[in-house]
Design an enzyme around this catalytic site. Structure first.
Site, PDB file in Angstrom:
ATOM      1  N   ASP A  14       0.808  -1.229   0.000  1.00  0.00           N
ATOM      2  CA  ASP A  14       0.000   0.000   0.000  1.00  0.00           C
ATOM      3  C   ASP A  14       0.838   1.274   0.000  1.00  0.00           C
ATOM      4  O   ASP A  14       0.434   2.300   0.550  1.00  0.00           O
ATOM      5  CB  ASP A  14      -0.964   0.019   1.210  1.00  0.00           C
ATOM      6  CG  ASP A  14      -1.890  -1.165   1.226  1.00  0.00           C
ATOM      7  OD1 ASP A  14      -2.240  -1.647   0.136  1.00  0.00           O
ATOM      8  OD2 ASP A  14      -2.261  -1.622   2.324  1.00  0.00           O
ATOM      9  N   LYS A  17       1.923   2.136  -5.183  1.00  0.00           N
ATOM     10  CA  LYS A  17       2.421   1.570  -6.452  1.00  0.00           C
ATOM     11  C   LYS A  17       1.453   1.832  -7.604  1.00  0.00           C
ATOM     12  O   LYS A  17       1.866   2.088  -8.724  1.00  0.00           O
ATOM     13  CB  LYS A  17       2.637   0.047  -6.305  1.00  0.00           C
ATOM     14  CG  LYS A  17       3.648  -0.310  -5.232  1.00  0.00           C
ATOM     15  CD  LYS A  17       3.700  -1.792  -4.986  1.00  0.00           C
ATOM     16  CE  LYS A  17       2.430  -2.361  -4.374  1.00  0.00           C
ATOM     17  NZ  LYS A  17       2.159  -1.939  -2.972  1.00  0.00           N
ATOM     18  N   LYS A  19      -0.614   4.383  -7.975  1.00  0.00           N
ATOM     19  CA  LYS A  19      -0.493   5.779  -8.418  1.00  0.00           C
ATOM     20  C   LYS A  19       0.739   5.958  -9.304  1.00  0.00           C
ATOM     21  O   LYS A  19       0.673   6.588 -10.366  1.00  0.00           O
ATOM     22  CB  LYS A  19      -0.413   6.720  -7.210  1.00  0.00           C
ATOM     23  CG  LYS A  19      -0.040   8.116  -7.687  1.00  0.00           C
ATOM     24  CD  LYS A  19       0.114   9.200  -6.683  1.00  0.00           C
ATOM     25  CE  LYS A  19       0.828  10.358  -7.420  1.00  0.00           C
ATOM     26  NZ  LYS A  19       0.764  11.635  -6.774  1.00  0.00           N
ATOM     27  N   GLY A  41      -4.476  -4.144  -3.765  1.00  0.00           N
ATOM     28  CA  GLY A  41      -5.483  -3.109  -3.993  1.00  0.00           C
ATOM     29  C   GLY A  41      -4.716  -1.863  -4.386  1.00  0.00           C
ATOM     30  O   GLY A  41      -4.080  -1.241  -3.547  1.00  0.00           O
ATOM     31  N   HIS A  42      -4.709  -1.556  -5.668  1.00  0.00           N
ATOM     32  CA  HIS A  42      -3.921  -0.428  -6.168  1.00  0.00           C
ATOM     33  C   HIS A  42      -4.856   0.712  -6.565  1.00  0.00           C
ATOM     34  O   HIS A  42      -5.731   0.528  -7.411  1.00  0.00           O
ATOM     35  CB  HIS A  42      -3.061  -0.870  -7.360  1.00  0.00           C
ATOM     36  CG  HIS A  42      -1.981  -1.847  -6.971  1.00  0.00           C
ATOM     37  ND1 HIS A  42      -1.024  -2.283  -7.841  1.00  0.00           N
ATOM     38  CD2 HIS A  42      -1.703  -2.444  -5.786  1.00  0.00           C
ATOM     39  CE1 HIS A  42      -0.203  -3.110  -7.209  1.00  0.00           C
ATOM     40  NE2 HIS A  42      -0.605  -3.239  -5.960  1.00  0.00           N
ATOM     41  N   THR A 129      -5.735 -11.678   3.350  1.00  0.00           N
ATOM     42  CA  THR A 129      -6.886 -11.039   2.700  1.00  0.00           C
ATOM     43  C   THR A 129      -7.999 -12.058   2.430  1.00  0.00           C
ATOM     44  O   THR A 129      -9.052 -11.698   1.907  1.00  0.00           O
ATOM     45  CB  THR A 129      -6.458 -10.405   1.362  1.00  0.00           C
ATOM     46  OG1 THR A 129      -5.898 -11.439   0.544  1.00  0.00           O
ATOM     47  CG2 THR A 129      -5.424  -9.308   1.570  1.00  0.00           C
ATOM     48  N   GLN A 224       2.065  -5.924  -3.335  1.00  0.00           N
ATOM     49  CA  GLN A 224       2.524  -6.100  -1.952  1.00  0.00           C
ATOM     50  C   GLN A 224       3.807  -5.268  -1.722  1.00  0.00           C
ATOM     51  O   GLN A 224       3.997  -4.273  -2.393  1.00  0.00           O
ATOM     52  CB  GLN A 224       2.768  -7.575  -1.609  1.00  0.00           C
ATOM     53  CG  GLN A 224       1.494  -8.398  -1.483  1.00  0.00           C
ATOM     54  CD  GLN A 224       0.849  -8.779  -2.799  1.00  0.00           C
ATOM     55  OE1 GLN A 224       1.491  -9.364  -3.653  1.00  0.00           O
ATOM     56  NE2 GLN A 224      -0.411  -8.456  -2.965  1.00  0.00           N
ATOM     57  N   ARG A 303      -9.793  -2.741   6.388  1.00  0.00           N
ATOM     58  CA  ARG A 303      -9.250  -2.743   7.751  1.00  0.00           C
ATOM     59  C   ARG A 303      -8.419  -1.481   7.998  1.00  0.00           C
ATOM     60  O   ARG A 303      -7.698  -1.034   7.100  1.00  0.00           O
ATOM     61  CB  ARG A 303      -8.320  -3.958   7.941  1.00  0.00           C
ATOM     62  CG  ARG A 303      -9.028  -5.291   7.938  1.00  0.00           C
ATOM     63  CD  ARG A 303      -8.044  -6.442   8.045  1.00  0.00           C
ATOM     64  NE  ARG A 303      -7.280  -6.653   6.818  1.00  0.00           N
ATOM     65  CZ  ARG A 303      -6.370  -7.597   6.659  1.00  0.00           C
ATOM     66  NH1 ARG A 303      -6.078  -8.414   7.659  1.00  0.00           N
ATOM     67  NH2 ARG A 303      -5.726  -7.736   5.524  1.00  0.00           N
ATOM     68  N   SER A 413       5.665  12.350  -3.881  1.00  0.00           N
ATOM     69  CA  SER A 413       4.234  12.417  -4.148  1.00  0.00           C
ATOM     70  C   SER A 413       3.567  13.214  -3.027  1.00  0.00           C
ATOM     71  O   SER A 413       3.773  12.938  -1.849  1.00  0.00           O
ATOM     72  CB  SER A 413       3.671  10.995  -4.227  1.00  0.00           C
ATOM     73  OG  SER A 413       2.270  11.029  -4.341  1.00  0.00           O
TER      74      SER A 413
END
Ligand code: GDP
Ligand code: IMO
Ligand code: MG
Length: 431
Positions: A14, A17, A19, A41-42, A129, A224, A303, A413
């Site tokens: 998270d 990656k 973006k 989850g990107h 997950t 990951q 979560r 960023s």
């Protein structure tokens, strides 16, 4: 010769990656995912829209970019179809997507087993997950799994499915779980094959064709993060693949010589979702503030993410393992407003200071972070376009990370949107 860029997560996932991959996708002729599956989850944000991708590469929004799901991935066809449907519903219909015929296929029982194994672990659960990632990789290496290319040969698929079910139904029965009927699964997967079968191909051939050409740019998108690597992460609180740049050759079907220009994506602090040791974790109001400002809630599971200071021990370790050439320092805007910011430079373990993570989680859990304190900054930096415009304290923070890790910061960023990206490194500006 083509130009390559490898985008990897350097912490516990998270990091941003999605973006970064999307940011480069307008210039990439090809974007390749090489490991993991829909545990990822990107998030991609542009033109006021926010998208979340699980197994589909983040180059999908650029119609000219070829997107590849490589052989090292575990592909859940049900989830791929659902993801594509979601994209279609939001008007994303013009894209190019290919799936490796050699990628391991997630079957319906894999998620059931993932959940059951976790339940059996009680307090020492991993916090997966529950997408069936571990069980699918286990079957791959046990040589009992099915692969995406099997869908293209119905008779062969039937034979593999029968073989798998003979064993799996026994295991499911022993665990008190629902067993699967051959015909039902066969019909379901043949239906899925009608929808995505045309995308399944020898993707290694496709990628190598591009790698050999001078006018092509190929981006490898990791999922990951290095600290979740099955070999080098906080084992056993890890995922079942290698998110490293070292995972690219095997997971994409390319030679190691093509792996250069590694961009290590790192948050300006650290987060972790799921269980396992996290030496710089914060538990006070500052954790709460960072979590809320950074919207630190899991993209896949919702979560709350655990939050801690930037860990230079981890950064040096992952920099070494993955050969990181530049950092993409993410969510830098989230640190604005803190009086002081901290960076972890070493771990104190049983009275000694160490500068590399120990191999066992029993020792890692005893590590206390050695922290340096730096001045914070109050200014909102989310609109900053150049490094020079950053507050002095923010610049000093970036310089300190470079000094401690001996790796330059190539990108900063300052917000989730594509446009909120400062490219510092000349090589990346040209990419
Ligand atoms: P990934 O799994 O590495 O692609 O990262 P995720 O998408 O799971 O999580 C990163 C989150 O941070 C997403 O919600 C992004 O939209 C968001 N994000 C990315 N970069 C920035 C940034 O520079 N600032 C802020 N505030 N949010 C960011
Ligand atoms: P992206 O690509 C953050 C974590 C899970 C759990 C452990 C094992 O979005 O950065 P798994 O389901 O893989 O067997 O779970 O790994 N995990 C992630 N954490 N980001 C991810 O992906 C993750 N993928 C898996 O929370 O602790
Ligand atoms: Mg994510």
């Amino acid at each position: 010769m083509s130009e390559r860029l490898v985008v990897i997560g350097s912490q516990w996932g998270d990091e941003g990656k999605g973006k970064i991959t999307d940011y480069f996708a307008c210039r990439a002729d090809m974007v390749v995912r090489y490991q993991g599956g829909n545990n990822a989850g990107h998030t991609v944000v542009f033109d006021g829209n926010k998208y979340s991708l699980q197994s589909i590469p983040s180059g999908i929004f650029n119609p000219a970019t070829i997107n590849v799901m490589g052989n090292g991935m575990v592909v859940n066809p049900v989830s791929v179809v659902a993801e594509l449907q979601k994209l279609h519903d939001r008007g994303i219909t013009d894209y190019q997507l290919f799936i490796s015929d050699r990628a391991a296929m997630v079957m319906p029982w894999h998620a059931d087993l993932d959940g059951a194994y976790e339940a059996k672990k009680g307090d020492s659960l991993i916090g997966t997950t529950k997408k069936g990632i571990g069980p699918t990789y286990s079957d791959k290496y046990a040589r009992t799994g099915l692969r995406m290319g099997d869908l293209l040969e119905p008779e062969y698929f039937a034979e593999r499915l029968r073989g798998a079910l003979d064993v799996k139904n026994l295991e499911l029965r022993m665990l008190g779980l629902k067993e699967y009927d051959f015909q039902e699964v066969y019909d379901q997967y043949m239906e899925l094959a009608k929808q995505i079968g045309h995308m399944i191909t020898d993707t290694s051939d496709l990628i190598n064709g591009y790698l050999r050409r001078d006018d092509k740019r190929v981006l490898f998108e990791g999922a990951q993060g290095m600290m979740l690597c099955c070999d080098h992460g906080t084992y056993p609180f890890v995922t079942s693949s290698s998110p490293s740049a070292a995972g690219v050759p095997v997971g994409a079907g390319v030679a190691p010589k093509w792996i250069d220009n590694v961009l290590g994506v790192a948050k300006a602090y650290c987060t972790r979702v799921g269980e396992g040791p996290f030496p710089t974790e914060l538990f006070d109001q500052r954790a709460h503030d960072i979590r809320e400002r950074g919207h630190e809630y899991g993209t896949v599971t919702g979560r709350p993410r655990r939050v801690g200071w930037f860990d230079a021990v981890v950064a040096r370790y992952t920099g070494r393992l993955a050969g990181i050439d530049n950092w993409a320092l993410m969510l830098f805007d989230v640190l604005s407003g803190l009086d002081k910011v901290m960076i972890c430079t070493g771990y104190e373990l049983d009275g000694e200071v160490i500068t590399s993570p120990p191999s066992t989680i029993s020792r890692l859990a005893r590590c206390k972070p050695v922290l340096i304190e730096m001045e914070g900054w109050k200014e909102d930096i989310s609109g900053v376009k150049n490094f020079d415009e950053l507050p002095e304290a923010a610049k000093a923070y970036v310089r300190k990370i470079e000094e401690l890790t001996e790796i330059p910061v190539g990108i900063i960023s300052v917000g989730p949107d594509r446009t909120q990206t400062i490219t510092v490194a000349e090589t990346l500006r040209k990419w």
